[in-house]
Design a protein around this motif. Structure first.
Motif, PDB file in Angstrom:
ATOM      1  N   GLY A   9       0.841  -1.194   0.000  1.00 46.92           N
ATOM      2  CA  GLY A   9       0.000   0.000   0.000  1.00 46.92           C
ATOM      3  C   GLY A   9       0.871   1.236   0.000  1.00 46.92           C
ATOM      4  O   GLY A   9       2.032   1.206  -0.428  1.00 46.92           O
ATOM      5  N   SER A  10       0.326   2.328   0.488  1.00 47.94           N
ATOM      6  CA  SER A  10       1.094   3.572   0.533  1.00 47.94           C
ATOM      7  C   SER A  10       0.693   4.379   1.757  1.00 47.94           C
ATOM      8  O   SER A  10      -0.376   4.185   2.342  1.00 47.94           O
ATOM      9  CB  SER A  10       0.879   4.403  -0.737  1.00 47.94           C
ATOM     10  OG  SER A  10      -0.491   4.785  -0.858  1.00 47.94           O
ATOM     11  N   VAL A  11       1.597   5.274   2.136  1.00 45.88           N
ATOM     12  CA  VAL A  11       1.348   6.217   3.224  1.00 45.88           C
ATOM     13  C   VAL A  11       1.669   7.607   2.702  1.00 45.88           C
ATOM     14  O   VAL A  11       2.195   7.763   1.598  1.00 45.88           O
ATOM     15  CB  VAL A  11       2.219   5.902   4.460  1.00 45.88           C
ATOM     16  CG1 VAL A  11       1.865   4.544   5.028  1.00 45.88           C
ATOM     17  CG2 VAL A  11       3.713   5.955   4.104  1.00 45.88           C
ATOM     18  N   ASN A  12       1.351   8.631   3.477  1.00 51.89           N
ATOM     19  CA  ASN A  12       1.818   9.978   3.128  1.00 51.89           C
ATOM     20  C   ASN A  12       2.350  10.665   4.372  1.00 51.89           C
ATOM     21  O   ASN A  12       2.075  10.247   5.497  1.00 51.89           O
ATOM     22  CB  ASN A  12       0.715  10.801   2.442  1.00 51.89           C
ATOM     23  CG  ASN A  12      -0.483  11.066   3.350  1.00 51.89           C
ATOM     24  OD1 ASN A  12      -0.614  10.487   4.434  1.00 51.89           O
ATOM     25  ND2 ASN A  12      -1.371  11.929   2.910  1.00 51.89           N
ATOM     26  N   ALA A  13       3.154  11.694   4.157  1.00 54.68           N
ATOM     27  CA  ALA A  13       3.820  12.393   5.268  1.00 54.68           C
ATOM     28  C   ALA A  13       3.761  13.900   5.026  1.00 54.68           C
ATOM     29  O   ALA A  13       4.774  14.518   4.702  1.00 54.68           O
ATOM     30  CB  ALA A  13       5.261  11.925   5.402  1.00 54.68           C
ATOM     31  N   PRO A  14       2.573  14.502   5.161  1.00 54.24           N
ATOM     32  CA  PRO A  14       2.458  15.945   4.910  1.00 54.24           C
ATOM     33  C   PRO A  14       3.331  16.806   5.799  1.00 54.24           C
ATOM     34  O   PRO A  14       3.637  17.946   5.446  1.00 54.24           O
ATOM     35  CB  PRO A  14       0.960  16.227   5.129  1.00 54.24           C
ATOM     36  CG  PRO A  14       0.435  15.046   5.864  1.00 54.24           C
ATOM     37  CD  PRO A  14       1.281  13.891   5.487  1.00 54.24           C
ATOM     38  N   SER A  15       3.772  16.290   6.954  1.00 51.16           N
ATOM     39  CA  SER A  15       4.671  17.072   7.809  1.00 51.16           C
ATOM     40  C   SER A  15       6.116  16.978   7.345  1.00 51.16           C
ATOM     41  O   SER A  15       6.980  17.690   7.846  1.00 51.16           O
ATOM     42  CB  SER A  15       4.582  16.572   9.257  1.00 51.16           C
ATOM     43  OG  SER A  15       5.232  15.309   9.407  1.00 51.16           O
ATOM     44  N   GLY A  16       6.389  16.063   6.392  1.00 53.92           N
ATOM     45  CA  GLY A  16       7.755  15.874   5.914  1.00 53.92           C
ATOM     46  C   GLY A  16       8.581  14.932   6.765  1.00 53.92           C
ATOM     47  O   GLY A  16       9.771  14.746   6.509  1.00 53.92           O
ATOM     48  N   VAL A  17       7.956  14.310   7.776  1.00 53.51           N
ATOM     49  CA  VAL A  17       8.658  13.356   8.649  1.00 53.51           C
ATOM     50  C   VAL A  17       7.824  12.087   8.744  1.00 53.51           C
ATOM     51  O   VAL A  17       6.642  12.129   9.114  1.00 53.51           O
ATOM     52  CB  VAL A  17       8.895  13.936  10.052  1.00 53.51           C
ATOM     53  CG1 VAL A  17       9.594  12.908  10.934  1.00 53.51           C
ATOM     54  CG2 VAL A  17       9.731  15.210   9.977  1.00 53.51           C
ATOM     55  N   LEU A  18       8.450  10.964   8.429  1.00 52.54           N
ATOM     56  CA  LEU A  18       7.783   9.666   8.458  1.00 52.54           C
ATOM     57  C   LEU A  18       8.323   8.840   9.624  1.00 52.54           C
ATOM     58  O   LEU A  18       9.515   8.890   9.934  1.00 52.54           O
ATOM     59  CB  LEU A  18       8.032   8.920   7.142  1.00 52.54           C
ATOM     60  CG  LEU A  18       7.233   7.627   6.942  1.00 52.54           C
ATOM     61  CD1 LEU A  18       5.776   7.952   6.653  1.00 52.54           C
ATOM     62  CD2 LEU A  18       7.828   6.806   5.809  1.00 52.54           C
ATOM     63  N   VAL A  19       7.441   8.058  10.235  1.00 53.14           N
ATOM     64  CA  VAL A  19       7.799   7.249  11.404  1.00 53.14           C
ATOM     65  C   VAL A  19       7.441   5.792  11.160  1.00 53.14           C
ATOM     66  O   VAL A  19       6.369   5.479  10.640  1.00 53.14           O
ATOM     67  CB  VAL A  19       7.063   7.760  12.666  1.00 53.14           C
ATOM     68  CG1 VAL A  19       7.115   6.740  13.792  1.00 53.14           C
ATOM     69  CG2 VAL A  19       7.665   9.080  13.138  1.00 53.14           C
ATOM     70  N   LEU A  62      13.250  11.835   7.235  1.00 57.53           N
ATOM     71  CA  LEU A  62      12.677  12.837   6.343  1.00 57.53           C
ATOM     72  C   LEU A  62      12.039  12.144   5.146  1.00 57.53           C
ATOM     73  O   LEU A  62      12.527  11.113   4.676  1.00 57.53           O
ATOM     74  CB  LEU A  62      13.755  13.802   5.862  1.00 57.53           C
ATOM     75  CG  LEU A  62      14.389  14.703   6.919  1.00 57.53           C
ATOM     76  CD1 LEU A  62      15.514  15.527   6.298  1.00 57.53           C
ATOM     77  CD2 LEU A  62      13.346  15.618   7.552  1.00 57.53           C
ATOM     78  N   ALA A  63      10.940  12.710   4.650  1.00 54.18           N
ATOM     79  CA  ALA A  63      10.241  12.127   3.506  1.00 54.18           C
ATOM     80  C   ALA A  63       9.564  13.237   2.718  1.00 54.18           C
ATOM     81  O   ALA A  63       9.316  14.339   3.236  1.00 54.18           O
ATOM     82  CB  ALA A  63       9.205  11.107   3.974  1.00 54.18           C
ATOM     83  N   ALA A  64       9.279  12.956   1.458  1.00 51.67           N
ATOM     84  CA  ALA A  64       8.559  13.923   0.625  1.00 51.67           C
ATOM     85  C   ALA A  64       7.176  14.177   1.217  1.00 51.67           C
ATOM     86  O   ALA A  64       6.504  13.240   1.669  1.00 51.67           O
ATOM     87  CB  ALA A  64       8.435  13.388  -0.795  1.00 51.67           C
ATOM     88  N   ASP A  65       6.772  15.441   1.207  1.00 54.48           N
ATOM     89  CA  ASP A  65       5.493  15.796   1.831  1.00 54.48           C
ATOM     90  C   ASP A  65       4.367  15.991   0.823  1.00 54.48           C
ATOM     91  O   ASP A  65       3.254  16.393   1.198  1.00 54.48           O
ATOM     92  CB  ASP A  65       5.647  17.068   2.660  1.00 54.48           C
ATOM     93  CG  ASP A  65       6.115  18.263   1.818  1.00 54.48           C
ATOM     94  OD1 ASP A  65       6.187  18.165   0.571  1.00 54.48           O
ATOM     95  OD2 ASP A  65       6.427  19.314   2.425  1.00 54.48           O
ATOM     96  N   ASP A  66       4.627  15.695  -0.455  1.00 55.96           N
ATOM     97  CA  ASP A  66       3.660  16.052  -1.493  1.00 55.96           C
ATOM     98  C   ASP A  66       3.223  14.885  -2.368  1.00 55.96           C
ATOM     99  O   ASP A  66       2.699  15.094  -3.457  1.00 55.96           O
ATOM    100  CB  ASP A  66       4.254  17.147  -2.388  1.00 55.96           C
ATOM    101  CG  ASP A  66       5.558  16.702  -3.059  1.00 55.96           C
ATOM    102  OD1 ASP A  66       6.071  15.611  -2.715  1.00 55.96           O
ATOM    103  OD2 ASP A  66       6.050  17.456  -3.928  1.00 55.96           O
TER     104      ASP A  66
END
Length: 287
Positions: A9-19, A62-66
């Motif tokens: 599947g997929s997740v998103n990280a609008p804050s730019g930080v993934l955990v 850190l991760a892409a937020d978009d």
């Protein structure tokens, strides 16, 4: 032989930080002083790091937020039932590998145990509002299930539906009941059991907390993976088979059962986070 990966599947990280963190303890970070998002943001000043306080553990990057961030896994056979279980978890971060860094050398961020309650992948800020097992559900609903020696007798008296889980017929019960109705059904079942049998029937009420929702979302996935929304963010939860956990990961960190988390470059030159769980060593049992 190269690993074969399947999409989870997929997740998103609008804050730019993934955990990537332990599902059983995600909600405890805020009780230990700072919210998870603040700790995670500080930990990513150099790209990513391991977080640990008390029994809470996570890795933040850190991760892409978009954009959506793809999550994949390779598998190996479980020593418990030989069913496929996650061997390598790979999360695309949507960021280019730094030009000055050697793409052939993984960057170790730390290690994590396999939480028997499951693992969670999601946006650090979104997970600040994760609801624990005993919190009140946002939708006001709950699931009721019953099972045990007198399950058939209870079904004849109270009805309910079979709740299929993990490819098997699960317990009888009811899904998506208003909380008050769920409590009343559970009380009826318990009173009936106590009056006629005293024991031999288990009854549970599972409120629609985030913890229960991710487990329920994975009931029909071969790797027990469920996708839910938390804090407006798309989150993946992974539940471990309890039998498999007791053989492969028992004792968790206290027993040295921890597995490395790294930053690596994929074939396209983008960053991925990998959590690598070695296949079970059957030969080692004989030594």
């Amino acid at each position: 032989m190269p690993e074969t990966f399947v999409d989870l599947g997929s997740v998103n990280a609008p804050s730019g930080v993934l955990v990537l963190g332990m599902a059983g303890w995600i909600d405890h970070w805020r009780e230990l002083g700072q919210p998870l998002s603040e700790r995670a943001r500080a930990a990513t000043s150099s790209g990513g790091s391991h977080l640990r306080e008390w029994l809470c553990e996570a890795v933040a990057v850190l991760a892409a937020d978009d954009r959506p961030l793809r999550v994949r896994a390779s598998t190996s056979p479980s020593p418990f039932d030989e069913e496929p279980t996650i061997a390598t978890l790979e999360i695309s971060l949507g960021l280019p590998w730094p030009e000055t860094a050697d793409r052939s050398v993984p960057v170790r961020l730390g290690d994590l145990p396999v939480d028997r309650c499951g693992m969670v992948i999601g946006d650090a800020a979104g997970l600040d509002v994760w609801t624990r097992m005993d919190d009140e559900p946002a939708d006001g609903l709950a699931d009721v299930a019953y099972w045990g020696r007198y399950e058939n007798d209870a079904y004849a008296q109270f009805g309910g539906e079979r709740i299929a889980q993990y490819g098997f017929d699960g317990p009888h019960g009811w899904l998506d009941l208003p909380l008050a109705e769920a409590a009343a059904r559970a009380a009826e079942l318990t009173a009936w059991r106590d009056r006629l049998h005293g024991k031999g029937l288990m009854v549970s009420i599972d409120k629609h907390t985030d913890f229960h929702r991710f487990r329920r979302a994975g009931w029909h996935h071969p790797l027990h993976v469920g996708e839910i929304e938390v804090g407006g963010c798309q989150v993946l939860g992974i539940e471990w088979d309890q039998g498999d956990h007791s053989i492969r990961h028992r004792g968790e960190r206290d027993a040295g059962q921890v597995y490395p988390v790294t930053l690596e470059a994929d074939e396209a030159g983008e960053m991925v986070m990998r959590w690598t769980i070695p296949p079970y060593d059957f030969d080692g049992e004989d030594k």
